[in-house]
Scaffold this active site. Structure first.
Site, PDB file in Angstrom:
ATOM      1  N   HIS A 118     -21.946  -5.222 -31.984  1.00  0.00           N
ATOM      2  CA  HIS A 118     -22.759  -4.069 -31.576  1.00  0.00           C
ATOM      3  C   HIS A 118     -23.073  -3.204 -32.791  1.00  0.00           C
ATOM      4  CE1 HIS A 118     -21.983  -3.783 -26.945  1.00  0.00           C
ATOM      5  NE2 HIS A 118     -22.169  -5.036 -27.348  1.00  0.00           N
ATOM      6  N   TYR A 164     -21.932   6.317 -23.586  1.00  0.00           N
ATOM      7  CA  TYR A 164     -20.970   7.412 -23.389  1.00  0.00           C
ATOM      8  C   TYR A 164     -21.732   8.571 -22.741  1.00  0.00           C
ATOM      9  CZ  TYR A 164     -17.636   5.177 -26.614  1.00  0.00           C
ATOM     10  OH  TYR A 164     -16.740   4.315 -27.221  1.00  0.00           O
ATOM     11  N   PRO A 175      -8.675   7.259 -25.550  1.00  0.00           N
ATOM     12  CA  PRO A 175      -9.472   6.053 -25.845  1.00  0.00           C
ATOM     13  C   PRO A 175     -10.950   6.304 -26.129  1.00  0.00           C
ATOM     14  CG  PRO A 175      -8.814   6.119 -23.541  1.00  0.00           C
ATOM     15  CD  PRO A 175      -8.125   7.244 -24.209  1.00  0.00           C
ATOM     16  N   LYS A 225      -9.992   3.832 -30.802  1.00  0.00           N
ATOM     17  CA  LYS A 225      -9.190   3.751 -32.028  1.00  0.00           C
ATOM     18  C   LYS A 225      -7.797   3.163 -31.828  1.00  0.00           C
ATOM     19  CE  LYS A 225     -12.328   5.008 -34.533  1.00  0.00           C
ATOM     20  NZ  LYS A 225     -12.952   3.766 -34.950  1.00  0.00           N
ATOM     21  N   TYR A 248     -16.708   5.950 -36.031  1.00  0.00           N
ATOM     22  CA  TYR A 248     -16.646   4.996 -34.910  1.00  0.00           C
ATOM     23  C   TYR A 248     -16.472   3.562 -35.413  1.00  0.00           C
ATOM     24  CZ  TYR A 248     -17.527   3.140 -30.234  1.00  0.00           C
ATOM     25  OH  TYR A 248     -17.384   2.503 -29.014  1.00  0.00           O
TER      26      TYR A 248
HETATM   27  P1  FAS Z   1       1.336  -2.035 -26.745  1.00  0.00           P
HETATM   28  O1  FAS Z   1       1.815  -0.949 -25.833  1.00  0.00           O
HETATM   29  O2  FAS Z   1       0.066  -2.746 -26.437  1.00  0.00           O
HETATM   30  O3  FAS Z   1       2.451  -3.178 -26.838  1.00  0.00           O
HETATM   31  C1  FAS Z   1       3.818  -2.848 -26.903  1.00  0.00           C
HETATM   32  C2  FAS Z   1       4.603  -4.005 -26.299  1.00  0.00           C
HETATM   33  O4  FAS Z   1       5.994  -3.708 -26.450  1.00  0.00           O
HETATM   34  C3  FAS Z   1       4.333  -4.158 -24.824  1.00  0.00           C
HETATM   35  O5  FAS Z   1       4.004  -5.488 -24.516  1.00  0.00           O
HETATM   36  C4  FAS Z   1       5.644  -3.730 -24.163  1.00  0.00           C
HETATM   37  O6  FAS Z   1       5.931  -4.461 -22.984  1.00  0.00           O
HETATM   38  C5  FAS Z   1       6.655  -4.046 -25.251  1.00  0.00           C
HETATM   39  N1  FAS Z   1       7.872  -3.240 -25.147  1.00  0.00           N
HETATM   40  C6  FAS Z   1       7.988  -1.956 -24.784  1.00  0.00           C
HETATM   41  N2  FAS Z   1       9.277  -1.572 -24.800  1.00  0.00           N
HETATM   42  C7  FAS Z   1      10.007  -2.672 -25.182  1.00  0.00           C
HETATM   43  C8  FAS Z   1      11.389  -2.934 -25.358  1.00  0.00           C
HETATM   44  N3  FAS Z   1      12.302  -1.975 -25.148  1.00  0.00           N
HETATM   45  N4  FAS Z   1      11.773  -4.173 -25.743  1.00  0.00           N
HETATM   46  C9  FAS Z   1      10.845  -5.140 -25.979  1.00  0.00           C
HETATM   47  N5  FAS Z   1       9.510  -4.963 -25.800  1.00  0.00           N
HETATM   48  C10 FAS Z   1       9.103  -3.736 -25.405  1.00  0.00           C
HETATM   49  N6  FAS Z   1      -7.245   1.593 -26.860  1.00  0.00           N
HETATM   50  C11 FAS Z   1      -8.567   1.456 -27.116  1.00  0.00           C
HETATM   51  O7  FAS Z   1      -8.937   1.328 -28.290  1.00  0.00           O
HETATM   52  N7  FAS Z   1      -9.488   1.468 -26.076  1.00  0.00           N
HETATM   53  C12 FAS Z   1      -9.088   1.581 -24.765  1.00  0.00           C
HETATM   54  O8  FAS Z   1      -9.897   1.580 -23.871  1.00  0.00           O
HETATM   55  C13 FAS Z   1      -7.721   1.703 -24.456  1.00  0.00           C
HETATM   56  N8  FAS Z   1      -7.293   1.795 -23.154  1.00  0.00           N
HETATM   57  C14 FAS Z   1      -5.943   1.927 -22.903  1.00  0.00           C
HETATM   58  C15 FAS Z   1      -5.439   2.036 -21.585  1.00  0.00           C
HETATM   59  C16 FAS Z   1      -4.066   2.189 -21.336  1.00  0.00           C
HETATM   60  C17 FAS Z   1      -3.564   2.317 -19.903  1.00  0.00           C
HETATM   61  C18 FAS Z   1      -3.159   2.249 -22.407  1.00  0.00           C
HETATM   62  C19 FAS Z   1      -1.670   2.447 -22.158  1.00  0.00           C
HETATM   63  C20 FAS Z   1      -3.632   2.134 -23.718  1.00  0.00           C
HETATM   64  C21 FAS Z   1      -5.028   1.965 -23.964  1.00  0.00           C
HETATM   65  N9  FAS Z   1      -5.525   1.837 -25.264  1.00  0.00           N
HETATM   66  C22 FAS Z   1      -6.838   1.710 -25.547  1.00  0.00           C
HETATM   67  C23 FAS Z   1      -4.648   1.836 -26.369  1.00  0.00           C
HETATM   68  C24 FAS Z   1      -4.056   0.450 -26.474  1.00  0.00           C
HETATM   69  O9  FAS Z   1      -5.094  -0.485 -26.592  1.00  0.00           O
HETATM   70  C25 FAS Z   1      -3.102   0.475 -27.607  1.00  0.00           C
HETATM   71  O10 FAS Z   1      -3.632   1.131 -28.728  1.00  0.00           O
HETATM   72  C26 FAS Z   1      -2.653  -0.907 -27.992  1.00  0.00           C
HETATM   73  O11 FAS Z   1      -2.144  -1.520 -26.845  1.00  0.00           O
HETATM   74  C27 FAS Z   1      -1.618  -0.739 -29.100  1.00  0.00           C
HETATM   75  O12 FAS Z   1      -0.970  -1.922 -29.252  1.00  0.00           O
HETATM   76  P2  FAS Z   1       0.607  -1.948 -29.537  1.00  0.00           P
HETATM   77  O13 FAS Z   1       0.925  -0.937 -30.545  1.00  0.00           O
HETATM   78  O14 FAS Z   1       0.928  -3.382 -29.747  1.00  0.00           O
HETATM   79  O15 FAS Z   1       1.296  -1.401 -28.196  1.00  0.00           O
HETATM   80  C1  PHB Z   2     -13.432  -0.561 -23.378  1.00  0.00           C
HETATM   81  O1  PHB Z   2     -14.362  -1.398 -23.344  1.00  0.00           O
HETATM   82  O2  PHB Z   2     -12.368  -0.703 -22.726  1.00  0.00           O
HETATM   83  C2  PHB Z   2     -13.614   0.692 -24.190  1.00  0.00           C
HETATM   84  C3  PHB Z   2     -14.681   0.779 -25.066  1.00  0.00           C
HETATM   85  C4  PHB Z   2     -14.840   1.934 -25.824  1.00  0.00           C
HETATM   86  C5  PHB Z   2     -13.948   2.983 -25.678  1.00  0.00           C
HETATM   87  C6  PHB Z   2     -12.859   2.879 -24.790  1.00  0.00           C
HETATM   88  C7  PHB Z   2     -12.704   1.731 -24.038  1.00  0.00           C
HETATM   89  O3  PHB Z   2     -14.112   4.119 -26.402  1.00  0.00           O
END
Ligand code: FAS
Ligand code: PHB
Length: 395
Positions: A76, A206, A298, A302, A390
């Site tokens: 994109h 957005y 989100p 980032k 971005y």
């Molecule tokens: P993660 O949380 O993905 O991974 C951590 C892992 O550690 C998990 O699998 C967990 O089960 C494991 N863990 C936890 N405790 C543990 C323990 N005690 N022992 C062993 N394992 C354990 N980012 C965006 O850029 N765009 C979005 O739209 C977006 N939407 C999101 C929606 C939600 C609901 C959440 C919570 C986050 C969102 N994020 C989004 C942010 C998300 O993408 C994170 O930045 C990304 O998952 C970060 O990756 P990790 O740091 O690997 O953490």
């Molecule tokens: C998504 O596609 O999940 C998404 C894209 C852009 C954002 C947040 C989430 O800023």
């Protein structure tokens, strides 16, 4: 207890941060074990990020996990801002001398990393639950204790990478006296819906509307991802698919409403929004990476990308340690990550503040928000600032 297992780096968490670090270390010949609270299917069932910066794309490609992303990812070059009933395109490619982002879901990134790890025969201990404890990371001989398949296990290692997300054990294992945390909680959440319907528009939209924020995103040309700003007290069971689609329609402009294709949700969830940073990201031989150390709303896409750049810095520091016996990268890791983290925190907070309706804004605040949006889309300087943040600031 079984005899201790020995590895060079013990990685806590099989999310994108942990799996990407494991892949980069394996590629450099550094032995590592990943331990994960849940099953692989559970991890893959969480629908999260959708947008990759070029840095993350290059990392996946360079460590041999980018083939499907190159085939299926959508490049994109712009995004659209919708406010006061009109859409304004931010031409990121023109404003950043050619940069772009790639739309490729976190689920797919995680799947590709899991497949690569399994194909390479690397050890990943899933379903360890809350059994993990970290020990002696203030010494040269840290260790991880856990229970796996009913067996008590000990992993002796040189380093522990805390990639276990916001609710993990790693940050919680650092003494409160060492940690300084910063937090901002937003007065609303994002209700997300995933459906196998074509996206409403070829690029992300957005929207800042009187009814609240909306985001039109996608996972492919046949699978769409939508978000609505909802009050914090809303529960996902309060929202039928029909209610979601009606509210989304009400927040779109005419052409988008005409192009909107609805269908049954295959996932629907509400995520709270917060900004959070823990400093430092290193204590002795324990290193935090990704959501374990920081959270962004989100809006700026980032979260996943910050996890990738933390891991880029950490993997290089560990490679320098083992290859060149240099501790410079390890000693500078926290400072280097936090410099980038705080710029992403600022951008994510700014974009969230600009695009959402806040209960306490007031009439003056609303007029200022509208003026900032008008300025943003009419000033090359302001649009360039949005675009360069971005697509991702230079490393
Ligand atoms: P993660 O949380 O993905 O991974 C951590 C892992 O550690 C998990 O699998 C967990 O089960 C494991 N863990 C936890 N405790 C543990 C323990 N005690 N022992 C062993 N394992 C354990 N980012 C965006 O850029 N765009 C979005 O739209 C977006 N939407 C999101 C929606 C939600 C609901 C959440 C919570 C986050 C969102 N994020 C989004 C942010 C998300 O993408 C994170 O930045 C990304 O998952 C970060 O990756 P990790 O740091 O690997 O953490
Ligand atoms: C998504 O596609 O999940 C998404 C894209 C852009 C954002 C947040 C989430 O800023």
């Amino acid at each position: 207890m079984a005899n201790p297992t020995r590895t060079q780096v013990a990685i806590i968490g099989a999310g994108p941060a942990g799996l990407l670090l494991g892949q980069l270390l394996w590629k450099a010949g550094i032995d590592n074990i990943v331990v994960e609270r849940h099953s692989a299917d559970y991890v893959l069932g969480r629908i999260r990020a959708g947008v990759l910066e070029q840095v993350a794309v290059d990392m996946l490609t360079d460590c041999g996990v980018g083939a499907r992303m190159q085939r299926e990812g959508l490049v994109h070059h712009g995004i659209e801002l919708l406010f006061k009933g009109a859409r304004h395109r931010i031409d990121m490619q023109a404003l950043t001398s050619g940069s772009s982002v790639t739309v490729y879901g976190q689920t797919e990134v995680t799947h590709d990393l899991m497949d690569a790890r399994q194909a390479q025969g690397l050890t990943t201990l899933y379903d360890v639950g809350d059994s993990v404890s970290l020990h002696d990371f203030d010494s040269a001989h840290p260790m991880v204790r856990l229970t796996h398949q009913g067996q008590s296990r000990q992993i002796d290692c040189d380093f522990i990478a805390g990639c276990d997300g916001f609710h993990g054990i790693s940050r919680a294992s650092m003494p409160a006296s060492v940690l300084k945390t910063y937090e901002k909680i937003y007065p609303f959440g994002w209700l997300g819906l995933l459906a196998d319907v074509p996206p409403v528009s070829p690029e992300l939209i957005y929207a800042n509307t009187e009814r609240g924020f909306a985001l039109c995103s996608m996972r492919s040309r046949t699978r769409s991802r939508y978000y609505l700003q909802v009050p914090l007290q809303d529960r996902v069971e309060d929202w039928s698919d029909a209610a979601f689609w009606n509210e989304l329609r009400a927040r779109l402009d005419g052409p988008a409403r005409e192009h909107l294709v609805t269908g049954p949700s295959i996932e629907k969830s509400i995520a709270p929004l917060r900004s959070f940073v823990a400093e430092p990201m290193r204590l002795g031989r324990l290193f935090l990476a990704g959501d374990a150390a920081h959270i962004v709303p989100p809006t700026g896409a980032k979260g996943l990308n910050l996890a990738a750049t933390d891991v880029k810095y950490l993997s290089q520091a560990l490679i320098d340690h083992y290859r060149d016996k240099s501790s410079k990268g390890l000693d500078l890791y926290s400072e280097k990550c936090l410099s980038r983290v705080w710029k992403a925190e600022r951008f994510s907070w700014w974009f969230t503040s600009l695009m959402h309706r806040f209960p306490d804004t007031g009439e003056f605040g609303q007029k200022v928000q509208e003026a900032e949006l008008e300025y943003l889309v009419s000033s090359r300087a302001a649009s360039t600032a949005l675009a360069e943040n971005y697509v991702g600031l230079p490393l």
